[in-house]
Scaffold this motif. Structure first.
Motif, PDB file in Angstrom:
ATOM      1  N   TYR A 280       0.996  -0.861   0.548  1.00 51.79           N
ATOM      2  CA  TYR A 280      -0.089   0.035   0.275  1.00 51.79           C
ATOM      3  C   TYR A 280       0.656   1.681  -0.338  1.00 51.79           C
ATOM      4  O   TYR A 280       0.416   1.786  -0.635  1.00 51.79           O
ATOM      5  CB  TYR A 280      -1.229   0.227   1.337  1.00 51.79           C
ATOM      6  CG  TYR A 280      -2.079  -1.083   1.142  1.00 51.79           C
ATOM      7  CD1 TYR A 280      -1.895  -1.285  -0.074  1.00 51.79           C
ATOM      8  CD2 TYR A 280      -2.721  -1.579   2.002  1.00 51.79           C
ATOM      9  CE1 TYR A 280      -3.460  -2.488   0.019  1.00 51.79           C
ATOM     10  CE2 TYR A 280      -3.544  -2.357   2.118  1.00 51.79           C
ATOM     11  CZ  TYR A 280      -4.036  -2.794   1.553  1.00 51.79           C
ATOM     12  OH  TYR A 280      -4.965  -3.630   1.351  1.00 51.79           O
TER      13      TYR A 280
ATOM     14  N   VAL B 129      -5.357  -0.290   7.554  1.00 54.02           N
ATOM     15  CA  VAL B 129      -5.456  -0.811   6.182  1.00 54.02           C
ATOM     16  C   VAL B 129      -5.986  -2.065   6.168  1.00 54.02           C
ATOM     17  O   VAL B 129      -6.595  -2.550   6.346  1.00 54.02           O
ATOM     18  CB  VAL B 129      -5.478   0.448   5.557  1.00 54.02           C
ATOM     19  CG1 VAL B 129      -6.288   0.262   3.990  1.00 54.02           C
ATOM     20  CG2 VAL B 129      -6.226   2.210   5.512  1.00 54.02           C
TER      21      VAL B 129
ATOM     22  N   GLU C  70      -6.223   7.669   7.765  1.00 57.55           N
ATOM     23  CA  GLU C  70      -7.121   6.079   7.267  1.00 57.55           C
ATOM     24  C   GLU C  70      -7.294   6.923   5.852  1.00 57.55           C
ATOM     25  O   GLU C  70      -7.498   6.278   5.065  1.00 57.55           O
ATOM     26  CB  GLU C  70      -7.662   5.870   8.520  1.00 57.55           C
ATOM     27  CG  GLU C  70      -8.263   4.546   7.218  1.00 57.55           C
ATOM     28  CD  GLU C  70      -9.226   3.874   8.568  1.00 57.55           C
ATOM     29  OE1 GLU C  70      -9.364   2.838   7.791  1.00 57.55           O
ATOM     30  OE2 GLU C  70      -9.879   4.363   9.251  1.00 57.55           O
TER      31      GLU C  70
ATOM     32  N   LEU D 189      -6.649   6.179   2.049  1.00 52.84           N
ATOM     33  CA  LEU D 189      -7.624   5.464   1.141  1.00 52.84           C
ATOM     34  C   LEU D 189      -8.056   6.273   0.186  1.00 52.84           C
ATOM     35  O   LEU D 189      -8.073   5.686  -0.884  1.00 52.84           O
ATOM     36  CB  LEU D 189      -9.426   5.202   1.802  1.00 52.84           C
ATOM     37  CG  LEU D 189      -8.897   4.185   2.624  1.00 52.84           C
ATOM     38  CD1 LEU D 189     -10.026   3.916   3.854  1.00 52.84           C
ATOM     39  CD2 LEU D 189      -8.401   2.634   2.530  1.00 52.84           C
TER      40      LEU D 189
ATOM     41  N   PHE E 266      -8.635   3.503  -3.054  1.00 48.51           N
ATOM     42  CA  PHE E 266      -9.570   2.252  -2.487  1.00 48.51           C
ATOM     43  C   PHE E 266      -9.151   1.575  -3.637  1.00 48.51           C
ATOM     44  O   PHE E 266      -9.382  -0.178  -3.098  1.00 48.51           O
ATOM     45  CB  PHE E 266     -10.979   3.013  -2.989  1.00 48.51           C
ATOM     46  CG  PHE E 266     -11.192   3.640  -1.335  1.00 48.51           C
ATOM     47  CD1 PHE E 266     -11.984   2.752  -0.335  1.00 48.51           C
ATOM     48  CD2 PHE E 266     -11.415   5.054  -2.165  1.00 48.51           C
ATOM     49  CE1 PHE E 266     -12.204   4.085   0.856  1.00 48.51           C
ATOM     50  CE2 PHE E 266     -12.021   5.794  -1.455  1.00 48.51           C
ATOM     51  CZ  PHE E 266     -12.306   5.483   0.218  1.00 48.51           C
TER      52      PHE E 266
ATOM     53  N   LEU F  54      -7.545  -1.715  -3.244  1.00 50.80           N
ATOM     54  CA  LEU F  54      -6.876  -2.499  -1.638  1.00 50.80           C
ATOM     55  C   LEU F  54      -6.049  -4.128  -2.306  1.00 50.80           C
ATOM     56  O   LEU F  54      -5.889  -4.965  -1.543  1.00 50.80           O
ATOM     57  CB  LEU F  54      -7.975  -2.370  -0.672  1.00 50.80           C
ATOM     58  CG  LEU F  54      -7.638  -0.854   0.037  1.00 50.80           C
ATOM     59  CD1 LEU F  54      -9.074  -0.768   1.261  1.00 50.80           C
ATOM     60  CD2 LEU F  54      -7.358  -0.065  -0.028  1.00 50.80           C
TER      61      LEU F  54
ATOM     62  N   CYS G  71     -13.663   2.702   6.658  1.00 51.08           N
ATOM     63  CA  CYS G  71     -12.768   3.744   7.589  1.00 51.08           C
ATOM     64  C   CYS G  71     -13.615   4.650   8.952  1.00 51.08           C
ATOM     65  O   CYS G  71     -14.771   4.560   8.648  1.00 51.08           O
ATOM     66  CB  CYS G  71     -12.074   5.237   6.701  1.00 51.08           C
ATOM     67  SG  CYS G  71     -13.427   5.660   5.894  1.00 51.08           S
TER      68      CYS G  71
END
Length: 225
Positions: free
Chosen positions: A99, A126, A156, A160, A165, A167, A222
């Motif tokens: 990330y 995260v 956070e 993101l 986003f 992930l 979040c």
């Protein structure tokens, strides 16, 4: 664990075991190798980036992850602390590494001693929410990380959106980053070309302040619970 479960029968199982990603059945909490390797990787990246910025006189973009000064706690001590109190799986630290690399795809944003700590706690939080079945709320993680709950929520959310986003991580990517971390043991680590900085963190909570909390069971979202 969520969508990225480790298959102990997979070809990478020996690598996962070497990094300490496969949980021990002995019930003894040991520091997995991935913690020291990630710490070494980040420390070397910070040193390289700061020397480069100083030599080129380049200006970097200041983000919400930057602090006025670097904290006294080293990157290794900080990562060990997060692992000790967050009770997250060792795989979270590999995912956090991925990330962070995605985060630094932004131009003119660098890993340095002023943002590395905030980025580490945010990326691990995260990751834990994405792949672990049980995790704590942001108020708890804020105490572990030495920031306020409001700041933890803000970090956070910014993280993101910086990742759009994104992930999800496939097994091939996960294993590639594991191999990159393993190279740290021989001093031939993969080099991040972007920079990260450490933040100025608030006073550290003691053991009594973070113990006694119960992890929550929920899907990723979040903000504080």
């Amino acid at each position: 664990m969520g969508s990225l479960a480790l298959d102990t029968e997979a070809v990478g199982s020996e690598l996962y075991s070497a990094l300490g990603l496969i949980e021990s059945r002995k019930g003894v909490l040991q520091s997995p190798q991935v913690l020291s390797l990630l710490s070494s990787f980040l420390e070397r990246a910070v040193q390289k980036n700061e020397k480069l910025l100083e030599a080129t006189k380049r200006k970097e973009i200041i983000t919400v992850f930057h602090g006025l000064r670097a904290p006294n706690l080293s990157i290794r001590q900080y990562i060990d602390r997060i692992f000790k109190y967050s009770n997250c799986s060792p795989s979270c630290f590999v995912l956090a590494h991925i990330y962070m690399d995605r985060f630094f795809q932004q131009p003119d944003v660098h890993l340095t001693s002023l943002n590395v700590h905030r980025l580490v706690i945010t990326s691990v939080v995260v990751a834990a929410k994405f792949i672990d079945d049980a995790f704590f709320n942001n108020a708890y993680y804020a105490k572990v990380g030495g920031v306020s709950t409001v700041e933890m929520n803000r970090l956070e959310l910014k993280f993101l959106f910086s990742l759009d986003f994104r992930l999800q991580v496939n097994v091939g990517t996960f294993e590639r980053y594991c191999l990159e971390l393993e190279k740290e043991a021989t001093g031939g680590a993969y080099q991040i070309e972007r920079s990260i900085q450490v933040c100025g963190l608030k006073g550290w909570p003691n053991k009594e302040e973070v113990n006694g909390q119960q992890p929550v069971m929920r899907r990723y979202s979040c903000g504080a619970v």
